[in-house]
Design an enzyme around this catalytic site. Structure first.
Site, mmCIF file in Angstrom:
data_model
loop_
_atom_site.group_PDB
_atom_site.id
_atom_site.type_symbol
_atom_site.label_atom_id
_atom_site.label_comp_id
_atom_site.label_asym_id
_atom_site.label_seq_id
_atom_site.Cartn_x
_atom_site.Cartn_y
_atom_site.Cartn_z
ATOM 1 N N ASP A 115 1.129 -0.745 0.277
ATOM 2 C CA ASP A 115 0.243 -0.029 0.245
ATOM 3 C C ASP A 115 0.680 0.709 0.206
ATOM 4 O O ASP A 115 2.230 0.794 0.798
ATOM 5 C CB ASP A 115 -0.795 -0.190 1.566
ATOM 6 C CG ASP A 115 -2.028 1.216 1.383
ATOM 7 O OD1 ASP A 115 -1.746 2.005 0.754
ATOM 8 O OD2 ASP A 115 -2.801 1.372 2.241
ATOM 9 N N ASP B 138 2.493 7.236 -9.663
ATOM 10 C CA ASP B 138 1.835 7.113 -10.615
ATOM 11 C C ASP B 138 0.066 7.457 -9.638
ATOM 12 O O ASP B 138 -0.872 6.036 -9.549
ATOM 13 C CB ASP B 138 1.481 5.924 -11.657
ATOM 14 C CG ASP B 138 0.392 6.510 -13.039
ATOM 15 O OD1 ASP B 138 0.391 7.238 -12.697
ATOM 16 O OD2 ASP B 138 0.343 5.302 -13.906
ATOM 17 N N CYS C 21 -3.898 10.766 -14.348
ATOM 18 C CA CYS C 21 -4.345 10.011 -15.781
ATOM 19 C C CYS C 21 -5.683 11.413 -15.204
ATOM 20 O O CYS C 21 -6.831 10.970 -15.411
ATOM 21 C CB CYS C 21 -4.698 9.462 -16.286
ATOM 22 S SG CYS C 21 -5.188 8.173 -15.106
#
Length: 438
Positions: free
Chosen positions: A311, A330, A383
């Site tokens: 995690d 990311d 994103c």
């Protein structure tokens, strides 16, 4: 019913089932499609996917058209027929299909879905649509509130963040994304691979912003590309391909790739810098199998790379004692930059998700920062196109951490690089790069 119509019925029934799972059960299209298309031939699978993407891209407009033809929507046990009517409507207003065949296959699909008694209703609605199509499309054209085909909250959020570009962003979200390839530098070069594409008569865009990126003129089954099986290329959007270049791992450095599944960026780091020592972590054990598969196919598994479940907000449970030279985060995000690849995101996200995601991103940044050595760099990527997850997130982090210095990410020297969907033919993406000072 001819055999061909029977086949067509199966793909339309499968599309209705997948759409039902997304809109009623909150499942992603990625989860729903493999399950409902299990027994379909490849061509029918492709049609089913095309129908699902189309319906989810144009959902508000299609709902409007069907609502004009039905007294009241079908609910509960018959809701599957409501979704099937959207599938039928999409074919008749947005696809170049033989109208008679599309109607009869959709009517047969109602029977496959065990609602034979409603087949007549489906037939009546679709034939009525064909008769009244011009009139209904003229009514639809008057509905400014439906044109963008986004949920209200998301349209508002995009308009607030990008007042001048909102309509072009939403239009880009509803278009099909191009297919980008990333050439595996560990095996070949961009020029060599372009030659292979030429030999195979596969056409591509002549220029590219990165030496290893190639945009194909048409989407195709990637397994048929030259040397795909042996790892010469991967599929990765141009915006995401900038991650490894911006991270700029150097030989021998220790690199942490956080939230690494399915492994595209992990692989790209190793392709560019084979002597880097990489630890790739993700909290989802199932998705980590994809990382292993990708590293095997790309012939990178024998390099110094460890893949481990962990995690990102709890590094004390998995991080080594030595700090990392570079960290790629990311971060988990709303994925509002990749709607053109995943149109279900529009209907699965809720307005309340954004604040929760921003909170999680902040927690992860705080947790990882102590594991970066002084002089090391952290590349933050999402994103998403929403400032709360991107520029505002980094601004707040730097305000709390005077030892975080912002480095340029954009070619023009800016510290924030926000890609918008369709820009440079890429997805919506965000980058910020932080250096840790003493």
């Amino acid at each position: 019913m001819s055999h061909k119509e029977g086949q067509g019925a199966a793909s339309r029934a499968a599309a209705a089932l997948a759409i039902q799972q997304v809109l009623e059960q909150g499942r992603s299209l990625n989860q729903a499609l493999p399950q409902v298309t299990r027994n379909l031939a490849p061509r029918d699978k492709a049609l089913c996917q095309q129908l699902c993407f189309g319906v989810l891209r144009q959902l508000p407009e299609l709902n409007f058209l069907v609502s004009q033809l039905l007294d009241k929507p079908l609910k509960n046990k018959t809701s599957i027929i409501q979704w099937l009517m959207l599938v039928g409507t999409y074919q008749l207003v947005s696809m170049r299909v033989a109208e008679h065949g599309a109607v009869s296959a959709t009517v047969e699909a109602a029977k496959l879905l065990k609602h034979k008694s409603l087949a007549g209703l489906v037939n009546g609605v679709l034939r009525n649509l064909l008769r009244r199509r011009d009139e209904l499309l003229a009514q639809l054209a008057q509905r400014e509130d439906l044109k963008h085909n986004h949920p209200r909250w998301l349209a508002d959020a995009i308009s607030q963040a990008y007042p001048d570009q909102a309509s072009s962003i939403m239009a880009a979200n509803n278009n099909q994304a191009p297919l980008w390839l990333r050439v595996n530098q560990h095996q070949t070069t961009g020029d060599n691979y372009r030659q292979q594409l030429d030999n195979a008569a596969i056409s591509y865009a002549p220029d590219s912003p990165l030496p290893t990126a190639i945009q194909l003129d048409e989407a195709q089954d990637v397994t048929t590309l030259p040397d795909f099986g042996s790892g010469a290329v991967s599929v990765q959007d141009i915006a995401a391909q900038h991650a490894a270049w911006l991270l700029d791992a150097q030989p021998g450095e220790s690199i942490l790739d956080c939230c690494a599944a399915p492994g595209g960026k992990t692989a790209h780091i190793l392709e560019r810098t084979p002597s880097a020592r990489v630890l790739a972590i993700d909290s989802d054990a199932q998705r980590l199998t994809r990382v292993h598969e990708n590293l095997q196919r790309l012939q990178l598994a024998e390099l110094d790379v460890r893949v481990q479940q962990g995690d990102a907000s709890q590094p004390s449970t998995w991080a080594p004692k030595e700090p990392f030279d570079r960290i790629l985060l990311d971060a988990p995000c709303s994925a509002t930059g990749v709607i053109r690849r995943h149109p279900d995101i529009k209907w699965l996200r809720r307005a309340s998700d954004i604040a929760e995601l921003a909170q999680l991103q902040s927690q992860i940044l705080e947790a990882l920062w102590p594991h970066l050595r002084v002089g090391g760099t952290l590349l933050y990527a999402t994103c998403s196109i929403l400032p709360q997850e991107n520029a505002e997130q980094i601004k707040d982090f730097c305000a709390r951490h005077p030892d975080a210095i912002r480095l340029a990410t954009h070619p023009d020297g800016s510290v924030d690089w926000q890609w918008l969907p369709g820009e440079h033919a890429g997805d919506g993406f965000y980058y910020a790069k932080l250096e840790k000072r003493a």
